[in-house]
Design a protein around this motif. Sequence first.
Motif, PDB file in Angstrom:
ATOM      1  N   HIS A 155     -11.971  16.591   1.567  1.00 25.91           N
ATOM      2  CA  HIS A 155     -12.093  15.877   2.845  1.00 25.91           C
ATOM      3  C   HIS A 155     -11.264  16.548   3.955  1.00 25.91           C
ATOM      4  O   HIS A 155     -11.718  16.655   5.103  1.00 25.91           O
ATOM      5  N   GLY A 195      -5.151   9.011   8.526  1.00 20.27           N
ATOM      6  CA  GLY A 195      -4.608   7.767   7.994  1.00 20.27           C
ATOM      7  C   GLY A 195      -3.815   8.004   6.709  1.00 20.27           C
ATOM      8  O   GLY A 195      -2.919   7.249   6.378  1.00 20.27           O
ATOM      9  N   GLY A 196      -4.134   9.064   5.993  1.00 19.05           N
ATOM     10  CA  GLY A 196      -3.459   9.319   4.720  1.00 19.05           C
ATOM     11  C   GLY A 196      -2.643  10.595   4.700  1.00 19.05           C
ATOM     12  O   GLY A 196      -1.928  10.850   3.737  1.00 19.05           O
ATOM     13  N   GLY A 221      -1.275   8.350  11.055  1.00 19.82           N
ATOM     14  CA  GLY A 221      -2.279   7.304  11.278  1.00 19.82           C
ATOM     15  C   GLY A 221      -1.813   5.977  10.708  1.00 19.82           C
ATOM     16  O   GLY A 221      -1.992   4.910  11.316  1.00 19.82           O
ATOM     17  N   ASP A 225      -1.182   2.437  12.496  1.00 14.15           N
ATOM     18  CA  ASP A 225      -1.801   1.196  12.022  1.00 14.15           C
ATOM     19  C   ASP A 225      -0.749   0.116  11.744  1.00 14.15           C
ATOM     20  O   ASP A 225      -0.937  -1.053  12.084  1.00 14.15           O
ATOM     21  N   PRO A 239      -6.438   3.446  17.860  1.00 15.84           N
ATOM     22  CA  PRO A 239      -7.125   3.309  19.154  1.00 15.84           C
ATOM     23  C   PRO A 239      -6.526   2.185  20.004  1.00 15.84           C
ATOM     24  O   PRO A 239      -6.487   2.288  21.237  1.00 15.84           O
ATOM     25  N   GLY A 329      -8.210  15.710  11.816  1.00 15.47           N
ATOM     26  CA  GLY A 329      -7.937  14.378  11.274  1.00 15.47           C
ATOM     27  C   GLY A 329      -8.101  13.308  12.341  1.00 15.47           C
ATOM     28  O   GLY A 329      -8.077  13.604  13.541  1.00 15.47           O
ATOM     29  N   GLY A 330      -8.236  12.066  11.879  1.00 17.32           N
ATOM     30  CA  GLY A 330      -8.575  10.959  12.769  1.00 17.32           C
ATOM     31  C   GLY A 330      -7.648  10.770  13.962  1.00 17.32           C
ATOM     32  O   GLY A 330      -8.092  10.373  15.040  1.00 17.32           O
ATOM     33  N   VAL A 331      -6.355  11.082  13.800  1.00 16.47           N
ATOM     34  CA  VAL A 331      -5.408  10.856  14.898  1.00 16.47           C
ATOM     35  C   VAL A 331      -5.667  11.833  16.067  1.00 16.47           C
ATOM     36  O   VAL A 331      -5.244  11.590  17.190  1.00 16.47           O
ATOM     37  N   SER A 362     -13.654  13.725  15.274  1.00 13.89           N
ATOM     38  CA  SER A 362     -12.231  13.630  14.919  1.00 13.89           C
ATOM     39  C   SER A 362     -12.060  12.722  13.711  1.00 13.89           C
ATOM     40  O   SER A 362     -11.409  13.079  12.743  1.00 13.89           O
ATOM     41  N   THR A 363     -12.617  11.532  13.813  1.00 14.36           N
ATOM     42  CA  THR A 363     -12.480  10.588  12.704  1.00 14.36           C
ATOM     43  C   THR A 363     -13.543  10.913  11.647  1.00 14.36           C
ATOM     44  O   THR A 363     -14.387  11.785  11.844  1.00 14.36           O
TER      45      THR A 363
HETATM   46  O1  KG4 Z   1      -9.364  10.919   9.434  1.00  9.13           O
HETATM   47  P1  KG4 Z   1      -9.517   9.465   9.546  1.00  9.13           P
HETATM   48  O2  KG4 Z   1     -10.741   8.925  10.241  1.00  9.13           O
HETATM   49  O3  KG4 Z   1      -9.486   8.813   8.124  1.00  9.13           O
HETATM   50  C1  KG4 Z   1      -8.643   9.325   7.134  1.00  9.13           C
HETATM   51  O4  KG4 Z   1      -9.023  10.335   6.524  1.00  9.13           O
HETATM   52  O5  KG4 Z   1      -7.547   8.732   7.016  1.00  9.13           O
HETATM   53  O6  KG4 Z   1      -8.205   8.891  10.253  1.00  9.13           O
HETATM   54  C2  KG4 Z   1      -8.044   7.514  10.447  1.00  9.13           C
HETATM   55  C3  KG4 Z   1      -6.724   7.263  11.147  1.00  9.13           C
HETATM   56  C4  KG4 Z   1      -6.368   5.793  11.261  1.00  9.13           C
HETATM   57  O7  KG4 Z   1      -5.033   5.617  10.836  1.00  9.13           O
HETATM   58  C5  KG4 Z   1      -6.519   5.504  12.731  1.00  9.13           C
HETATM   59  O8  KG4 Z   1      -5.636   4.500  13.231  1.00  9.13           O
HETATM   60  C6  KG4 Z   1      -6.207   6.837  13.335  1.00  9.13           C
HETATM   61  O9  KG4 Z   1      -6.799   7.774  12.477  1.00  9.13           O
HETATM   62  N1  KG4 Z   1      -6.758   6.961  14.687  1.00  9.13           N
HETATM   63  C7  KG4 Z   1      -6.001   7.091  15.779  1.00  9.13           C
HETATM   64  C8  KG4 Z   1      -6.891   7.078  16.881  1.00  9.13           C
HETATM   65  N2  KG4 Z   1      -8.164   6.955  16.402  1.00  9.13           N
HETATM   66  C9  KG4 Z   1      -8.056   6.877  15.047  1.00  9.13           C
HETATM   67  N3  KG4 Z   1      -4.675   7.211  15.927  1.00  9.13           N
HETATM   68  C10 KG4 Z   1      -4.195   7.319  17.176  1.00  9.13           C
HETATM   69  N4  KG4 Z   1      -4.973   7.298  18.276  1.00  9.13           N
HETATM   70  C11 KG4 Z   1      -6.320   7.196  18.175  1.00  9.13           C
HETATM   71  N5  KG4 Z   1      -7.078   7.175  19.281  1.00  9.13           N
END
Ligand code: KG4
Length: 401
Positions: A155, A195-196, A221, A225, A239, A329-331, A362-363
Motif C-alpha cells: 500500500h 493514518g498508520g 494522521g 484524528d 480534514p 499518504g493521506g495527510v 492523496s488519500t
Molecule cells: O493514506 P490514508 O488515506 O489512509 C491510510 O493509509 O492510513 O490516510 C488517512 C489519514 C487519516 O488519518 C486522515 O485524518 C488523514 O489521512 N488526512 C488528513 C487530511 N486528509 C486526510 N490529515 C490532515 N489534513 C488533511 N486534509
Amino acid sequence: MNILSIETSCDETAVSVVEALGDFPHAKYEILGNALHSQIELHREYGGVFPSLAKREHALTLIPMLEKALTDTKLPQTEHHTLFPEQIEKLHEILYREEGLADNLLSFYERYNTPAIGLIAVTAGPGLEPALWVGVNFAKALSYLWNVPVVGVNHMEGHVLASVFDGRLPVPGEERQTGELPAVVFPALSLLISGGHTELVLMKDWLTYELVGQTRDDAVGEAFDKAARMMGLPYPGGPEISRLARSAREANLPQYAKLPHPMIDSGDADFSFSGLKTAVRYAIADKTLTDDERCALARDFEDAVTEVLLSKTKNALDETGARSLILGGGVTANTHIRKKFEQHLESEYPDVHLYLPDPKLSTDNSVMIALAGHAHTRDAMLPQEASNTIKADGNRSLTEQ
Ligand code: KG4
Ligand code: ZN
C-alpha cells in the motif's frame, strides 16, 4: 495491458481499471475506470475505523465497485461458459470468510462476460488485516474466475507512486485521464504520512527503499484524528482540523496554546507525536472551547505538526543528499502542509524536485495500486500458485520487503 486493481486496506473500497502502455517506469497509464466507496459515515459514530464493520462493508461493496469500474471502461468482453459445480465450489472455498461475496460474485459472473484484463493487483498490506483479506480473497477469486495472474502489492509503495504520477482522476463526465511517471532524479527521499505511517525513506532507484526515520509512537494522521476527537470534531480528524485551522489563519486569531514540537532537535530523523496529542489534551483540560478557541487550537496543532515534518525532512535531505522529495499518504491532502513544503523547498532547496500527489490521489485509492501492480508485473502469479502464496499482512513493511 489492462490492470484491475483493488484496495481495501482501511475504510475505502476501491476498484480501478488502468491501461498500461509500455513497461514500468516508462509506461503511459490511462485511467479507464475508477470506483471508490468511502465508509467514513459508517465509522464516524465510533470515532475511528471499526475493523469488523470495515471488513463486512468491503465484502458488500466490492461487487458494485467492480461493476462500476468495469462499466466505465467499456472494455471488450469475451463470452464465457457457465461454471461447473466444482468451480462454484472452489469460489465458495476462496471466499468462505467473506459474507455473501461468493454469491454476489457468481451472480455478477452471470451478467458480465470476461473483460479484457491482463493483471489483477491487490493491496496485501500494510493495513487492517481483516479488511485486507477481503480484497486479497476477492482478487484470488477473480483471478480464478478469469484465469488472470494476480499480484499482491504494498500500500505504501502505492502512495509513493501516486505521488510521482503526473495524471489525475477523471471527474464525472470528463474524458479519460492519462499520466506517466516522470523521470525522477535519484536518490529520492520519500516522506510518507498517513493514518498508520510516518516515515522517511530513501530511494536510490525505483522500488528500492531504505528506512531513514520513522515515528516512535503515533502516525501523523492518527495524531490529527486523535486531536480532532479531543476537540469534539468528527472522524476523520485531518480534514476537520485543516478546515478550522484555515479559518483561524484567515481571521488572524491569536495563539491559543503553546504546543511542543516533539523531537525537533533530536538530531535524528525519528518522529514522535504522542506528546503533542497529550499537550492538546492539557490545553483543552475540562474547558468548553469557544469556536474561535477551537479554530486557534487546530491551527496551533497543524503548525506544530508541519514544523516538525519540515524540520525532520530538511535534516534528512541534508544527510542523504537526495535530489528529489516525494510526499505521499493521506495527510498530503492537507493544503497547509503542501503549501509549506512547496515554499520551503523553493527557497531553501531549489535543486530538489518536489512531488506531491494530485489531492484526489492523496488519500487511499486503487489507481495507486494499479501503478504498484504494474511495477511488479513480474511477481504476478497464476491462480493456483496465488491461492496459497498471496497473504494479507497488516504490518507489511516497505523497507524490509
Ligand atoms: O493514506 P490514508 O488515506 O489512509 C491510510 O493509509 O492510513 O490516510 C488517512 C489519514 C487519516 O488519518 C486522515 O485524518 C488523514 O489521512 N488526512 C488528513 C487530511 N486528509 C486526510 N490529515 C490532515 N489534513 C488533511 N486534509
Ligand atoms: Zn494509505
